[in-house]
Scaffold this active site. Structure first.
Site, PDB file in Angstrom:
ATOM      1  N   PHE A 128       0.683  -1.269   0.113  1.00 60.81           N
ATOM      2  CA  PHE A 128      -0.040  -0.071   0.206  1.00 60.81           C
ATOM      3  C   PHE A 128       0.864   1.445   0.041  1.00 60.81           C
ATOM      4  O   PHE A 128       1.900   1.374   0.817  1.00 60.81           O
ATOM      5  CB  PHE A 128      -1.095   0.083   1.270  1.00 60.81           C
ATOM      6  CG  PHE A 128      -1.955   1.147   1.132  1.00 60.81           C
ATOM      7  CD1 PHE A 128      -3.024   1.148   0.495  1.00 60.81           C
ATOM      8  CD2 PHE A 128      -1.651   2.341   2.057  1.00 60.81           C
ATOM      9  CE1 PHE A 128      -3.789   2.240   0.387  1.00 60.81           C
ATOM     10  CE2 PHE A 128      -2.528   3.504   1.673  1.00 60.81           C
ATOM     11  CZ  PHE A 128      -3.585   3.474   0.796  1.00 60.81           C
ATOM     12  N   ASP A 214       9.026   2.716   1.863  1.00 60.99           N
ATOM     13  CA  ASP A 214       7.849   3.324   2.469  1.00 60.99           C
ATOM     14  C   ASP A 214       7.809   3.287   3.911  1.00 60.99           C
ATOM     15  O   ASP A 214       7.337   1.888   4.426  1.00 60.99           O
ATOM     16  CB  ASP A 214       6.755   2.939   1.570  1.00 60.99           C
ATOM     17  CG  ASP A 214       5.375   3.525   2.079  1.00 60.99           C
ATOM     18  OD1 ASP A 214       5.571   4.083   3.272  1.00 60.99           O
ATOM     19  OD2 ASP A 214       4.524   3.590   1.328  1.00 60.99           O
ATOM     20  N   LYS A 243       2.158   9.808   8.401  1.00 66.96           N
ATOM     21  CA  LYS A 243       1.389   9.540   9.331  1.00 66.96           C
ATOM     22  C   LYS A 243       1.739  10.065  10.637  1.00 66.96           C
ATOM     23  O   LYS A 243       1.423  11.094  11.236  1.00 66.96           O
ATOM     24  CB  LYS A 243       1.231   7.687   9.489  1.00 66.96           C
ATOM     25  CG  LYS A 243       0.464   7.234   8.318  1.00 66.96           C
ATOM     26  CD  LYS A 243      -0.281   5.976   8.662  1.00 66.96           C
ATOM     27  CE  LYS A 243      -1.295   5.537   7.756  1.00 66.96           C
ATOM     28  NZ  LYS A 243      -0.996   5.156   6.522  1.00 66.96           N
TER      29      LYS A 243
HETATM   30  C1  LIG Z   1      -1.160   5.284   4.908  1.00 66.35           C
HETATM   31  C2  LIG Z   1      -0.031   4.842   4.123  1.00 66.35           C
HETATM   32  C3  LIG Z   1       0.181   5.347   2.944  1.00 66.35           C
HETATM   33  C4  LIG Z   1      -0.556   6.796   2.632  1.00 66.35           C
HETATM   34  O1  LIG Z   1      -0.529   7.888   3.288  1.00 66.35           O
HETATM   35  P1  LIG Z   1      -1.814   8.999   3.001  1.00 66.35           P
HETATM   36  O2  LIG Z   1      -1.321  10.123   3.931  1.00 66.35           O
HETATM   37  O3  LIG Z   1      -3.135   8.536   3.393  1.00 66.35           O
HETATM   38  O4  LIG Z   1      -1.625   9.201   1.640  1.00 66.35           O
HETATM   39  C5  LIG Z   1       1.379   5.223   2.158  1.00 66.35           C
HETATM   40  N1  LIG Z   1       2.016   4.250   2.643  1.00 66.35           N
HETATM   41  C6  LIG Z   1       1.813   3.441   3.601  1.00 66.35           C
HETATM   42  C7  LIG Z   1       2.666   2.107   3.983  1.00 66.35           C
HETATM   43  C8  LIG Z   1       0.621   3.927   4.298  1.00 66.35           C
HETATM   44  O5  LIG Z   1       0.463   2.981   5.571  1.00 66.35           O
END
Ligand SMILES: *Cc1c(COP(=O)(O)O)cnc(C)c1O
Length: 388
Positions: A128, A214, A243
């Site tokens: 994700f 990420d 986050k």
């Molecule tokens: C939440 C998340 C995103 C996206 O972040 P947003 O602030 O919602 O755009 C990307 N990568 C990971 C691993 C995430 O948990």
């Protein structure tokens, strides 16, 4: 109830009006224990005083100028994050998806700069990375992509956790980078083997690719280190954060080191709000709390406690497939789908999440007390026992 809002979320019928630490209260005054932290956002707890004070003071001083000018808190936050990560520079945006967009653009420009005309990024199954067009393309979830084609070119996908599958792409001259989560969050708290990131690192070194991590969900002390890659001896070329960086104030960051740090030049990327004084001051306060209270160590200790307790309390229950976690990034995988547990937990005053269909995901604030940890363990155990 929410008619004026686009129905993009299947919302639970509860509205919170107040929080403190790991606790929340709804419009009826009912109290809840938060074992999700807004999906690993409020890592230092709700209504954290130091963060509120920083936001308040900054709002009274200066909210926005522009990236046309120097911004002192942005500079300070950039230096702090680089020091913590061992990387060289940062671009600030306002969300995780934007941080990943910056990473994807760095990879593409890096490729073009060395003569690769169709630069391609290796991404993973079950991943994700966000909801913008580039990040939803990178995301390994057909449901998130359905109906939004044509997706972007320039991505190839391999099985998460399988370094051999990455190695097998080595002869593809278009590959310029790997984008991967050190632990998959939405994908179901999937923790790869210890040698996975080191192997990806050496493949990248061998082929002059960028290793882009990420850390949006796993970063900021969640797994017991500032960043999850710090459980290994390697460093990424690019790392994205969002986050928990602002504890709820929108901010995203794309960090780069070495050759990746000199890819962007003036005019290559930008953001009106990115790195504004308010968000950066809040993030500096978050980091200070994490340092002062040694929340990485706290996540390690409590995480081990959770795993030990769950392994005892759920031992021998047929239908529990695996209990896994690193720090306070915890997953309990069941053999059957269990989305309804979220509502059942809510009724008992506990906020949890279910991801990937059958994985109970727990991401409590790093400041939870041992008594609150016990309450989470007891309630989740009761729910799972009754469910299976
Ligand atoms: C939440 C998340 C995103 C996206 O972040 P947003 O602030 O919602 O755009 C990307 N990568 C990971 C691993 C995430 O948990």
């Amino acid at each position: 109830m929410t008619n004026a809002l686009m129905p993009t979320y299947a919302r639970l019928p509860v509205t919170f009006t107040k929080g403190e630490g790991a606790l929340l209260w709804d419009t009826d005054g009912k109290q809840y224990l938060d074992a999700l932290s807004g999906i690993s956002v409020c890592n230092v707890g709700h209504a954290r005083r130091e963060v509120a004070d920083a936001i308040c003071a900054q709002a009274h001083t200066l909210l926005h100028t522009s990236n046309l000018y120097q911004i002192e808190h942005q500079t300070a936050l950039g230096e702090k994050l680089c020091a913590l990560a061992g990387l060289d520079n940062v671009f600030f945006g306002n969300s995780g998806a934007e941080a990943n967009e910056a990473a994807i653009k760095i990879a593409r420009l890096y490729g073009h700069n060395k003569g690769v005309e169709t630069p391609t990024i290796i991404v993973m199954t079950n991943s994700f990375h966000g909801r913008t067009m580039a990040t939803v393309t990178a995301t390994g979830n057909p449901k998130a992509q359905a109906g939004f084609g044509p997706l972007l070119e320039g991505f190839v996908r391999v099985e998460y956790g399988d370094a051999d599958a990455v190695e097998a792409l080595a002869s593809n001259p278009n590959i310029v980078a790997i984008l991967v989560e050190p632990i998959q969050g939405e994908g179901g708290i999937r923790i790869p083997a210890d040698d996975y990131l080191p192997r990806l690192r050496s493949i990248c070194d061998q082929h002059d690719w960028l290793l882009m991590l990420d850390e949006i969900q796993a970063g900021m002390c969640r797994t017991g280190k500032w960043f999850a890659f710090q459980h290994t001896a390697i460093k990424p070329d690019v790392m994205t954060l969002a986050k928990a960086l602002g504890n709820g104030v929108p901010i995203g960051a794309c960090l780069a080191g070495g050759k990746a740090a000199s890819v962007f030049g003036p005019g290559n990327h930008g953001s009106t709000f990115g790195g504004n004084p308010l968000a950066c001051r809040a993030a500096l306060a978050v980091i200070e709390v994490m340092e002062n209270e040694q929340l990485a160590a706290q996540a390690t200790a409590l995480g081990e406690y959770f795993l030990t307790q769950f392994r005892q309390s759920l031992a021998g229950i047929a239908g529990v497939r695996e209990i896994r976690g690193k720090g306070l990034m915890l997953g309990i995988e069941l053999e059957k789908d269990c989305a309804e547990l979220v509502k059942q937990a809510l009724a008992k005053g506990l906020l949890i999440n279910v991801t990937a269909g059958n994985v109970i995901r727990l991401l409590p604030p790093l400041v939870i007390t041992p008594a609150q940890a016990d309450q989470i363990i007891t309630t989740v155990t009761e729910l799972v026992r009754a469910f299976l």
